[in-house]
Scaffold this active site. Structure first.
Site, PDB file in Angstrom:
ATOM      1  N   ASP A  54      48.450  43.154  31.052  1.00  0.00           N
ATOM      2  CA  ASP A  54      47.330  43.369  31.971  1.00  0.00           C
ATOM      3  C   ASP A  54      47.450  44.730  32.666  1.00  0.00           C
ATOM      4  OD1 ASP A  54      45.003  42.802  33.240  1.00  0.00           O
ATOM      5  OD2 ASP A  54      45.766  41.205  34.507  1.00  0.00           O
ATOM      6  N   SER A  96      39.937  43.302  34.946  1.00  0.00           N
ATOM      7  CA  SER A  96      40.514  42.377  33.965  1.00  0.00           C
ATOM      8  C   SER A  96      39.439  41.591  33.231  1.00  0.00           C
ATOM      9  CB  SER A  96      41.469  41.404  34.663  1.00  0.00           C
ATOM     10  OG  SER A  96      42.572  42.082  35.204  1.00  0.00           O
ATOM     11  N   THR A 149      41.774  37.104  32.584  1.00  0.00           N
ATOM     12  CA  THR A 149      42.194  37.475  31.232  1.00  0.00           C
ATOM     13  C   THR A 149      42.245  36.286  30.271  1.00  0.00           C
ATOM     14  OG1 THR A 149      43.389  39.383  32.104  1.00  0.00           O
ATOM     15  CG2 THR A 149      43.953  38.669  29.874  1.00  0.00           C
TER      16      THR A 149
END
Length: 247
Positions: A54, A96, A149
Site C-alpha cells: 500500500d 487507496s 484495498t
C-alpha cells in the site's frame, strides 16, 4: 559485440542456407519432429499471486534495492516486471480506494470509490472474473478486511467509508474461498457462518481452520496490526491460504 559478429561471419553460405531451408521445410511438411524444431507456445500461469504494498511506488522499491546492496527478492523472483498506472480519475494524487480499484477492474475511478467507475456503475473485478472461470480466489491482508484495498476486489460501493456495505458484499459474495485479515468487530460471525464460512480468530486457530470456505481474523481488533507484526502475520496467512486455494 565480438561474439555476435563472429556468429554472423561464420553462418553457412547462401547455398548451404538454401539446402537447410529446404530440409527444414520438408520436415515441417511431413510432420517429422516439427515440435522439436518450432518453439513451443509459452505455458500459461496456473496460479497468480498479486502482492500489493500500500502506497508503494518505484522510488520505494529502488530505495529498498539500494539499501539491500543491490539485492531485492522481487527482482530475483520476477521473470517479468511491468507497470500499471493507478492514478485516480479526478485527482493527481490517488488514494487507496482508487489505486486498488484500478488494479481490480482495470479502469480509473475517483478517489474514495470502490469497485465502480466514476459514474458509480459497477465493473467486474479480476476476482469475480476468475470465479466465473471456476478458479478459487482469496485475499490475505494485514489491515482490516473492509479496508479500501482488499474491499476493491470484492465490493462495489461509491465511498470507501461504507464499511457496513463492504461487509455485506464480502459476506454475501460466494466466490471468495478464503479471506484473512483484521476487522472482526465489523462482521456478524453468525451471518458469515450462514453464508458458508468457517470462522477462526487468531493465527493459531487459522492453522486449524479446514473449512471449504474460510474467513480467518488475525485478532479481535478493528485497527490494522502494528507494523512490527505485519510481516510475520502476512507470512503465516499466505502459507495457510495458498495450499487451501490450490485445492
Amino acid at each position: 559485440s565480438v561474439r555476435s559478429h563472429k556468429f554472423f561471419t561464420t553462418w553457412p553460405d547462401f547455398r548451404r542456407m538454401k539446402s537447410i531451408a529446404a530440409l527444414l521445410g520438408a520436415l515441417i511438411l511431413t510432420g517429422q519432429s516439427a515440435a522439436g524444431i518450432l518453439p513451443l507456445p509459452p505455458k500459461k500461469p496456473k496460479n497468480i499471486i498479486l502482492m500489493i504494498g500500500d502506497g508503494t511506488g518505484l522510488v520505494h522499491l529502488y530505495a529498498a534495492y539500494v539499501a539491500k546492496g543491490g539485492k531485492l527478492d522481487i527482482y530475483a523472483f520476477a521473470k517479468h516486471i511491468g507497470m500499471s498506472i493507478t492514478a485516480s480519475a479526478n485527482d493527481f494524487v490517488t488514494d487507496s480506494a482508487a489505486g486498488a480499484t484500478a488494479l481490480s477492474i482495470g479502469s480509473k475511478t475517483n478517489n474514495g470509490m470502490i469497485g465502480v467507475l466514476p459514474d458509480s456503475s459497477k465493473r467486474e473485478t479480476i476476482a469475480e472474473t476468475a470465479a466465473k472461470k471456476g478458479l478459487s480466489t482469496g485475499a490475505v491482508v494485514t489491515c482490516e478486511l473492509p479496508h479500501a484495498t482488499p474491499a476493491a476486489f470484492y465490493a462495489h460501493q461509491p465511498s470507501r467509508k461504507m464499511y457496513a456495505e463492504f461487509v455485506m458484499d464480502m459476506t454475501e459474495y460466494t466466490a471468495a474461498s478464503i479471506l484473512g485479515g483484521g476487522g472482526l468487530p465489523y462482521f456478524d460471525t453468525n451471518a458469515l457462518k450462514r453464508a458458508g464460512y468457517s470462522v477462526s480468530v487468531g493465527t493459531e486457530a487459522m492453522s486449524k481452520n479446514t473449512g471449504k470456505r474460510q474467513i480467518c481474523f488475525i485478532d479481535t481488533l478493528k485497527e490494522p496490526l502494528p507494523v512490527a507484526q505485519r510481516g510475520p502475520t502476512l507470512d503465516r496467512g499466505s502459507v495457510h491460504a495458498i495450499p487451501h486455494l490450490s485445492k
